[in-house]
Design a protein around this motif. Structure first.
Motif, PDB file in Angstrom:
ATOM      1  N   TYR A  94     -41.820  44.480  64.513  1.00 28.33           N
ATOM      2  CA  TYR A  94     -42.343  43.307  65.219  1.00 28.33           C
ATOM      3  C   TYR A  94     -41.193  42.481  65.792  1.00 28.33           C
ATOM      4  N   GLY A  95     -40.186  42.202  64.956  1.00 26.96           N
ATOM      5  CA  GLY A  95     -39.043  41.433  65.430  1.00 26.96           C
ATOM      6  C   GLY A  95     -38.316  42.134  66.569  1.00 26.96           C
ATOM      7  N   GLU A  96     -38.164  43.443  66.459  1.00 28.36           N
ATOM      8  CA  GLU A  96     -37.475  44.208  67.506  1.00 28.36           C
ATOM      9  C   GLU A  96     -38.257  44.191  68.817  1.00 28.36           C
ATOM     10  N   THR A  97     -39.587  44.198  68.725  1.00 31.66           N
ATOM     11  CA  THR A  97     -40.405  44.108  69.931  1.00 31.66           C
ATOM     12  C   THR A  97     -40.257  42.737  70.583  1.00 31.66           C
ATOM     13  N   CYS A  98     -40.255  41.679  69.769  1.00 22.17           N
ATOM     14  CA  CYS A  98     -40.010  40.335  70.307  1.00 22.17           C
ATOM     15  C   CYS A  98     -38.672  40.281  71.033  1.00 22.17           C
ATOM     16  N   ALA A  99     -37.659  40.954  70.447  1.00 22.69           N
ATOM     17  CA  ALA A  99     -36.314  40.929  71.023  1.00 22.69           C
ATOM     18  C   ALA A  99     -36.233  41.709  72.328  1.00 22.69           C
ATOM     19  N   LYS A 100     -37.100  42.697  72.517  1.00 19.75           N
ATOM     20  CA  LYS A 100     -37.131  43.408  73.795  1.00 19.75           C
ATOM     21  C   LYS A 100     -37.664  42.503  74.901  1.00 19.75           C
ATOM     22  N   ILE A 101     -38.622  41.673  74.561  1.00 13.76           N
ATOM     23  CA  ILE A 101     -39.226  40.785  75.551  1.00 13.76           C
ATOM     24  C   ILE A 101     -38.319  39.595  75.844  1.00 13.76           C
ATOM     25  N   ALA A 102     -37.717  39.011  74.825  1.00 17.90           N
ATOM     26  CA  ALA A 102     -36.790  37.886  74.991  1.00 17.90           C
ATOM     27  C   ALA A 102     -35.523  38.219  74.203  1.00 17.90           C
ATOM     28  N   PRO A 103     -34.539  38.862  74.824  1.00 18.53           N
ATOM     29  CA  PRO A 103     -33.328  39.306  74.107  1.00 18.53           C
ATOM     30  C   PRO A 103     -32.601  38.156  73.422  1.00 18.53           C
ATOM     31  N   PRO A 104     -32.088  38.399  72.215  1.00 18.86           N
ATOM     32  CA  PRO A 104     -31.379  37.358  71.468  1.00 18.86           C
ATOM     33  C   PRO A 104     -30.149  36.844  72.221  1.00 18.86           C
ATOM     34  N   ARG A 105     -29.749  35.634  71.891  1.00 20.08           N
ATOM     35  CA  ARG A 105     -28.526  35.059  72.452  1.00 20.08           C
ATOM     36  C   ARG A 105     -27.342  35.958  72.092  1.00 20.08           C
ATOM     37  N   LYS A 106     -26.458  36.172  73.028  1.00 17.67           N
ATOM     38  CA  LYS A 106     -25.352  37.097  72.831  1.00 17.67           C
ATOM     39  C   LYS A 106     -24.291  36.497  71.910  1.00 17.67           C
ATOM     40  N   TRP A 107     -23.747  37.342  71.044  1.00 19.90           N
ATOM     41  CA  TRP A 107     -22.623  36.948  70.188  1.00 19.90           C
ATOM     42  C   TRP A 107     -21.867  38.209  69.813  1.00 19.90           C
ATOM     43  N   ALA A 108     -20.671  38.364  70.377  1.00 19.94           N
ATOM     44  CA  ALA A 108     -19.886  39.581  70.171  1.00 19.94           C
ATOM     45  C   ALA A 108     -18.929  39.465  69.000  1.00 19.94           C
ATOM     46  N   LYS A 109     -18.790  38.274  68.429  1.00 17.66           N
ATOM     47  CA  LYS A 109     -17.845  38.057  67.335  1.00 17.66           C
ATOM     48  C   LYS A 109     -18.545  38.230  65.988  1.00 17.66           C
ATOM     49  N   GLY A 110     -17.784  38.076  64.913  1.00 18.84           N
ATOM     50  CA  GLY A 110     -18.307  38.347  63.588  1.00 18.84           C
ATOM     51  C   GLY A 110     -19.088  37.200  62.981  1.00 18.84           C
ATOM     52  N   THR A 111     -19.529  37.418  61.734  1.00 15.88           N
ATOM     53  CA  THR A 111     -20.267  36.411  60.971  1.00 15.88           C
ATOM     54  C   THR A 111     -19.391  35.186  60.718  1.00 15.88           C
ATOM     55  N   PRO A 112     -19.852  33.974  61.059  1.00 14.80           N
ATOM     56  CA  PRO A 112     -19.051  32.779  60.773  1.00 14.80           C
ATOM     57  C   PRO A 112     -18.937  32.498  59.280  1.00 14.80           C
ATOM     58  N   PHE A 113     -17.705  32.264  58.830  1.00 15.06           N
ATOM     59  CA  PHE A 113     -17.399  31.720  57.511  1.00 15.06           C
ATOM     60  C   PHE A 113     -16.930  30.281  57.742  1.00 15.06           C
ATOM     61  N   GLY A 114     -17.232  29.359  56.800  1.00 17.58           N
ATOM     62  CA  GLY A 114     -16.726  28.028  57.047  1.00 17.58           C
ATOM     63  C   GLY A 114     -17.225  26.957  56.108  1.00 17.58           C
ATOM     64  N   TRP A 115     -17.218  25.733  56.637  1.00 15.04           N
ATOM     65  CA  TRP A 115     -17.563  24.530  55.869  1.00 15.04           C
ATOM     66  C   TRP A 115     -18.330  23.583  56.765  1.00 15.04           C
ATOM     67  N   ASN A 116     -19.296  22.864  56.151  1.00 13.72           N
ATOM     68  CA  ASN A 116     -20.052  21.834  56.852  1.00 13.72           C
ATOM     69  C   ASN A 116     -20.043  20.575  56.004  1.00 13.72           C
ATOM     70  N   SER A 117     -19.968  19.428  56.634  1.00 14.27           N
ATOM     71  CA  SER A 117     -19.729  18.172  55.919  1.00 14.27           C
ATOM     72  C   SER A 117     -20.977  17.548  55.306  1.00 14.27           C
ATOM     73  N   TRP A 118     -22.186  18.009  55.678  1.00 14.61           N
ATOM     74  CA  TRP A 118     -23.372  17.218  55.354  1.00 14.61           C
ATOM     75  C   TRP A 118     -23.706  17.181  53.864  1.00 14.61           C
ATOM     76  N   ALA A 119     -23.641  18.291  53.170  1.00 14.72           N
ATOM     77  CA  ALA A 119     -24.187  18.353  51.808  1.00 14.72           C
ATOM     78  C   ALA A 119     -23.542  17.355  50.868  1.00 14.72           C
ATOM     79  N   ALA A 120     -22.233  17.206  50.936  1.00 11.30           N
ATOM     80  CA  ALA A 120     -21.534  16.349  49.976  1.00 11.30           C
ATOM     81  C   ALA A 120     -20.959  15.085  50.610  1.00 11.30           C
ATOM     82  N   MET A 121     -20.349  15.192  51.762  1.00 14.54           N
ATOM     83  CA  MET A 121     -19.808  14.001  52.424  1.00 14.54           C
ATOM     84  C   MET A 121     -20.904  13.182  53.091  1.00 14.54           C
ATOM     85  N   ALA A 122     -21.838  13.863  53.756  1.00 12.08           N
ATOM     86  CA  ALA A 122     -22.984  13.230  54.414  1.00 12.08           C
ATOM     87  C   ALA A 122     -22.524  12.077  55.307  1.00 12.08           C
ATOM     88  N   SER A 123     -23.069  10.875  55.090  1.00 14.01           N
ATOM     89  CA  SER A 123     -22.775   9.741  55.971  1.00 14.01           C
ATOM     90  C   SER A 123     -21.357   9.214  55.806  1.00 14.01           C
TER      91      SER A 123
END
Length: 701
Positions: A275-304
């Motif tokens: 089902y997901g693959e059929t959806c992707a044929k009709i509306a192809p996913p946004r392109k991304w040629a690079k790898g899986t992002p590793f990192g940090w986000n400030s919201w969980a602990a620093m927040a405001s």
């Protein structure tokens, strides 16, 4: 080589003098679909391999506040033709209904493709005069029927519209009535056979699949329709500050339904992936040629309280202690500022990016393109040179009040909204930010009395226009991480968070909100077919006020939940500088559990694990405990123990993992580095309380 040539047999019976209907049978020689139209009742029976899947099927639509079914039409004819489109080559079968006075003609259309086990279906209303409808159902039946044997292992899946307000996927026994958004699955957990029904077009309608089930195998009602608007689409609410609005009307001489996917599969998990693959044929996913992002986000602990000095210190910590110790991908780590990045001065925002670049990192930032959080309608919209005020770009309900979920919603089609997009995105790009977390964009799907673009009449149409514009100005190189967002349409995000916030508080004995997030992976893993990455949200590893729930086993489980889902973001306050310091213990925890090379290698694969079973969760809104991913060379098996006090001991049959082997296979547990061999075609496990084990099994096929 199999011959996938489609052959159709149409049996033309006696024409009824009044009905004008022929008894028509469609048969796919390879895949064995059969559709029979009964000449008197004018209802369809849809069978697969001679098993009746759906009975008493009609199409249904609403016009002038009346519901009309195709079985009421006096004249029916059928036609078959070739079709070739984004899905493939095959045949199109059209049942045409006419002769109902004062109502449009109806075309009930089925598509069958070479070599594909599923079919597609849609409905068209055709009229000489313009018509308008906000409900249209290609598949509707209220005839009780069953295609699954009576079994307590039977399940029906409810998929949420978005990931707001800690909504869960529901996997219920066939004893419930509910409405799933966009797609559902009726399946047997033991033999894995299942029916998948869902919309593969997401340009105009919000699609619902309403079902009523009983006795663990009977479907009493099934209704797959465009026009869903309820509490979970955020269009209806009993709160005064959140006025409601019905689904918008689609207008024209021809009104078309969403196109539906209908497939019966030997393994319902492969069915959802198809089902997901059929959806992707009709509306192809946004392109991304690079790898899986590793990192940090400030919201969980620093927040405001996110601040410049502290964020610089976090960047340095990642550089010195994590990037050189297996926590990176493509030699890159993303360091992301979430909400309240405006605590920084413009110069600090620029210098933060420059500092990240010196550390071999990319900088991320946060924005809500369809939200006004301040609620001052008289304020001028940023980037519009005082041409537009916020009250000009709001979406409005029938009572004249602005539409709202958490924040006030702005019209995605309005030029003021687009000028505001230009202002912020160009600012982020000029500063050098390459990763943007887009939040609360479900606002952009809300229905409204009207939109600035008068050709737009539904929330989905408006969202598509706004997100398409946003994608154009962002370009292909910027990572767009959708946070609170609708599941579909999916082609605008590089990733989408698979659940709501997954922080660390204990929840009913589960390992923090890890269990809640894993509920979404249990039944939504297939979304990695329509997004480049699923997103498990950022991971917390330390809380001095709740140390019992952040022991090493629970932290291993949190890390594992991310790497088997998609992108890999830590969220603790790792800063030892600035005006909101963290604790060095948070750093110690990250070094302890976020630097395991073999675990992190799983994240680098960029694939979501799927459930081994799918019907053994402790409750309909709870997660599975066993997840699997097969590659060409290896099979990975992750098993979580949510129990607070007891070890979980047992075994998993290789056959349930898709492995067929008559010899023992090598098994390595990646957290403890313990080696073993499969015994009696099984993987044995013994998992401590609130912990996880990840097994890498050598493939021999």
């Amino acid at each position: 080589m199999k011959n996938y040539r489609l052959k159709f047999l149409f049996l033309i019976g006696l024409l009824l003098s009044l009905a004008g209907c022929s008894n028509s049978v469609y048969k796919n020689e390879v895949q064995d679909w059969t559709i029979v139209l009964e000449p008197e009742s004018k209802v369809l029976t849809i069978s697969y391999k001679k098993d009746k899947i759906l009975e008493g099927v009609v199409s249904r639509y609403k016009l002038n506040d009346q519901y009309i079914v195709t079985s009421k039409y006096p004249v029916v004819s059928s036609e078959v033709s070739n079709v070739e489109d984004k899905i493939g080559k095959g045949k199109k079968v059209v049942y045409s209904y006419s002769g109902l006075e004062n109502y449009p003609d109806v075309h009930q259309i089925f598509y069958f493709y070479e070599g594909q086990p599923q079919m597609l279906a849609e409905l068209q209303l055709v009229s000489k005069d313009a018509i308008a409808s906000n409900y249209i159902a290609p598949i509707y039946t209220d005839e009780a029927h069953s295609f699954l044997k009576k079994d307590s292992a039977n399940r029906v899946l409810t998929v949420p519209f978005d990931n707001d307000n800690f909504v869960s996927y529901l996997s219920n026994p066939l004893t419930v009535e509910d409405t799933s958004s966009e797609v559902t699955a009726f399946f047997n957990g033991e033999n894995r056979q299942g029916l998948i029904i869902g919309s593969v077009e997401h340009d105009t309608w919000k699609t619902g699949i309403h079902f009523s089930t009983s006795e663990n195998n009977i479907i009493n009602k099934l209704e797959a329709f465009g026009g869903l608007a309820n509490e979970l689409t955020r269009d209806f609410s009993d709160r005064e500050d959140r006025p409601s609005c019905e689904h918008g009307y689609v207008k024209g001489n021809t009104v078309k339904s969403p196109k539906l996917f209908i497939g019966y599969f030997a393994d319902w998990r492969r069915g959802l992936e198809a089902y997901g693959e059929t959806c992707a044929k009709i509306a192809p996913p946004r392109k991304w040629a690079k790898g899986t992002p590793f990192g940090w986000n400030s919201w969980a602990a620093m927040a405001s309280k996110v601040n410049y000095e502290g964020s610089i210190d976090v960047s340095d910590f990642f550089k010195s202690s994590l990037q050189s110790n297996n926590f990176s991908n493509d030699n890159i780590v993303y360091i992301g500022l979430d909400s309240f990045w405006d605590n920084f001065t413009p110069q600090q925002l620029k210098e933060f990016v420059e500092h990240c670049h010196k550390n071999g990192q990319k900088a991320g930032i946060y924005w809500c393109p369809f939200s006004d959080w301040h609620g001052n309608g008289e304020a001028f919209v940023e980037g519009t040179d005082n041409k537009w005020k916020y009250k000009d770009i709001y979406l409005y309900a029938p009572n004249g009040k602005p539409r709202k979920v958490e924040s006030l919603a702005v019209d995605p089609t309005h030029p003021g909204t687009k000028m505001r997009m230009d202002h912020y995105i160009n600012m982020f790009k000029d500063l050098g930010y390459e990763y943007v977390k887009l939040d609360f964009i479900n606002n952009g799907t809300l229905e409204a009395v009207s939109f600035y673009n008068k050709d737009v009449t539904t929330g989905k149409q408006a969202y598509n226009e706004g997100m398409s514009y946003l994608n154009q100005i962002c370009g292909d190189d910027m990572f767009l991480a959708l946070s609170i967002a609708p599941t579909f349409p999916a082609q605008y995000g590089t990733s989408k968070r698979i659940s709501c916030d997954a922080w660390g508080a204990m929840t009913e004995g589960e390992i923090g909100t890890t269990g809640y997030m894993l509920n979404s992976l249990s039944f939504g893993w297939w979304l990695d077919r329509v997004y480049p990455f699923n997103d498990a949200d950022h991971i917390l590893l330390y809380n001095p006020e709740d140390s019992d729930n952040y022991k090493i086993g629970a932290n291993r489980a949190r890390i594992t939940s991310a790497v088997i889902t998609g992108i890999y973001m830590l969220g603790d306050n790792f800063s030892l500088k600035g005006n909101f310091k963290g604790d060095i213990e948070a750093r110690n925890r990250a070094v302890e559990v976020a630097t395991n090379k073999e675990i992190n290698d799983i994240a680098r694969l960029g694939k979501s694990f799927y459930p081994v079973e799918g019907y053994k969760a402790s409750a309909p809104n709870k997660p599975e405990t066993q997840f699997v991913l097969r590659t060409n060379d290896e099979t990975y098996l992750a098993i979580f123990n949510f129990n607070q006090s007891e070890n979980m001991i047992g075994s998993v049959e290789l056959e349930r993992l898709g492995i067929k082997s008559s010899v023992s296979l090598s098994v390595k547990e990646l957290w403890t580095s313990e080696f073993s061999m499969t015994e009696d075609k099984k993987v044995n496990y013994n998992i401590p309380p609130q912990d996880v084990r990840v097994y890498r099994i050598q493939n021999n096929n």
